[in-house]
Design a protein around this motif. Sequence first.
Motif, mmCIF file in Angstrom:
data_model
loop_
_atom_site.group_PDB
_atom_site.id
_atom_site.type_symbol
_atom_site.label_atom_id
_atom_site.label_comp_id
_atom_site.label_asym_id
_atom_site.label_seq_id
_atom_site.Cartn_x
_atom_site.Cartn_y
_atom_site.Cartn_z
ATOM 1 N N VAL A 23 -67.121 -53.086 -71.159
ATOM 2 C CA VAL A 23 -68.361 -52.432 -70.750
ATOM 3 C C VAL A 23 -69.456 -52.647 -71.790
ATOM 4 O O VAL A 23 -69.213 -52.738 -72.994
ATOM 5 C CB VAL A 23 -68.152 -50.915 -70.541
ATOM 6 C CG1 VAL A 23 -67.170 -50.668 -69.413
ATOM 7 C CG2 VAL A 23 -67.683 -50.230 -71.811
ATOM 8 N N ASP A 24 -70.680 -52.734 -71.280
ATOM 9 C CA ASP A 24 -71.845 -52.710 -72.156
ATOM 10 C C ASP A 24 -72.200 -51.263 -72.477
ATOM 11 O O ASP A 24 -72.633 -50.949 -73.576
ATOM 12 C CB ASP A 24 -73.023 -53.405 -71.476
ATOM 13 C CG ASP A 24 -74.195 -53.579 -72.407
ATOM 14 O OD1 ASP A 24 -74.093 -54.421 -73.312
ATOM 15 O OD2 ASP A 24 -75.195 -52.854 -72.245
ATOM 16 N N SER A 25 -71.995 -50.385 -71.517
ATOM 17 C CA SER A 25 -72.109 -48.947 -71.747
ATOM 18 C C SER A 25 -71.255 -48.222 -70.724
ATOM 19 O O SER A 25 -71.101 -48.676 -69.582
ATOM 20 C CB SER A 25 -73.562 -48.475 -71.651
ATOM 21 O OG SER A 25 -74.037 -48.585 -70.313
ATOM 22 N N PHE A 26 -70.670 -47.112 -71.152
ATOM 23 C CA PHE A 26 -69.826 -46.291 -70.300
ATOM 24 C C PHE A 26 -70.173 -44.857 -70.655
ATOM 25 O O PHE A 26 -69.897 -44.394 -71.764
ATOM 26 C CB PHE A 26 -68.350 -46.589 -70.577
ATOM 27 C CG PHE A 26 -67.388 -45.898 -69.652
ATOM 28 C CD1 PHE A 26 -67.206 -46.343 -68.357
ATOM 29 C CD2 PHE A 26 -66.661 -44.801 -70.089
ATOM 30 C CE1 PHE A 26 -66.305 -45.713 -67.507
ATOM 31 C CE2 PHE A 26 -65.760 -44.169 -69.253
ATOM 32 C CZ PHE A 26 -65.579 -44.626 -67.957
ATOM 33 N N ASP A 27 -70.834 -44.133 -69.750
ATOM 34 C CA ASP A 27 -71.428 -42.844 -70.083
ATOM 35 C C ASP A 27 -71.086 -41.827 -69.004
ATOM 36 O O ASP A 27 -71.676 -41.829 -67.918
ATOM 37 C CB ASP A 27 -72.945 -43.001 -70.226
ATOM 38 C CG ASP A 27 -73.614 -41.782 -70.832
ATOM 39 O OD1 ASP A 27 -72.890 -40.843 -71.221
ATOM 40 O OD2 ASP A 27 -74.857 -41.768 -70.916
#
Length: 422
Positions: A23-27
């Motif tokens: 992932v590039d971001s996981f929020d």
Amino acid sequence: MIRLLILSLISTICAANSMLFEVDSFDLKREVGQEFLAGSAYARDIYIKYDAVEFDLAQDGELFLVDAALYNNKFNFRKDNLNLTTYIPQIDEIDFLDFIYANQALIEFTETGFNANGPQLSIGAASFLFDIRNVQINCASNGFTFRLDQICLKNMLINPSKGSEFAKVEIKQESQDTSFISILGKKVLFTNDRINIDAQSISGNILNSEIGLKAINVDCFKDSELKSFNLDLIFAGCLEESLIAGSEIRLLREGRPFEIYDGVVYFNENHVGVEADKLLAETQKGLFTFFDIEAKCLKTINDKRIISADAFYLGCLKSSYFKINKINEDQIEKDSNRISDLNIHVTDGEFKLNAKLRALFTLHFRASGTLNINETQREVRVQVAKAKVAGMTATKMVLKFVMKFINSDSVSLENDTIIIKY
């Protein structure tokens, strides 16, 4: 194009479980009153093989956006018209989490454990935060599991990620008191009953004491029955048995600093000891520097889970040994040190003190007496029976001189007795 593969029950039930998130971001966050964590992920690959379901979401290495939700027993992903759900073992701890965040991370769960690396991985709740940056982390296990608290406490290795000099680990917990620790390290290793840390620095607040360590190596005992990342219980293991060596070890308690330079602090079954080139201690009468120190005190801890400064304080008053080469009233070692070759022995309520005192010329002085501890009134009385300087009786002179170096505001002198309130 996004690939989706759903296999039959027979083909997957024989295969090893595995999950991968690139992932590039996981929020994910928990909204007020919400029973699950929800949010989004910018991902390059999401691959899950668990029990009767296997799917792989990827888009030729390109980033894509998915909505995600995490319950205590399932993952859910939604992308365009796809709605995928994977059931996982019940994990009650998820009910207490408020957020999960990852940045440019590769996260993998397999039959052999948990692996992750990236600039930042964080999980948190109202009373807890675990944040790691620029790390490679591996927690080994004997089977597929999401119980990271259990497997990582028993077998975890944290190293800096490729291209980073140090990994950063921050843990914060709030119960009756707030405890937190920040480690800038080259290696953090947890085994079944040990913790090893090679760090550039360690700082934080544990058991109401502020700590700061530089260029440090730590080897601590850890209770093999410990089930969660409880900072106070982990620290209690270090106080039970450990070796801590560093270029600087700083303790701040009740506003007074205590700093060790190029030293070793150790704890074993019966004693706590210090060996150091230099020690700085601030008293009500100024800052004093002690050179070439050796000290060992009796350790009096009855309950491993309840640690207090009083336990160590009283241990030193019951049985201890101190050897100090020189004492200065500033931070510079000079020939004009007023006191040198100090030796103190405390045994079974009696003490003996020997030292050299520099005035116009060097004088030898000796003192001996008794220590009476009243734990109910939290008071220690040090009564000097004999005190001589250059062979002549000089009790008052020695008492006043010794009082100059006492590191407490709650110490007073009454006739030939030093009274210490604790």
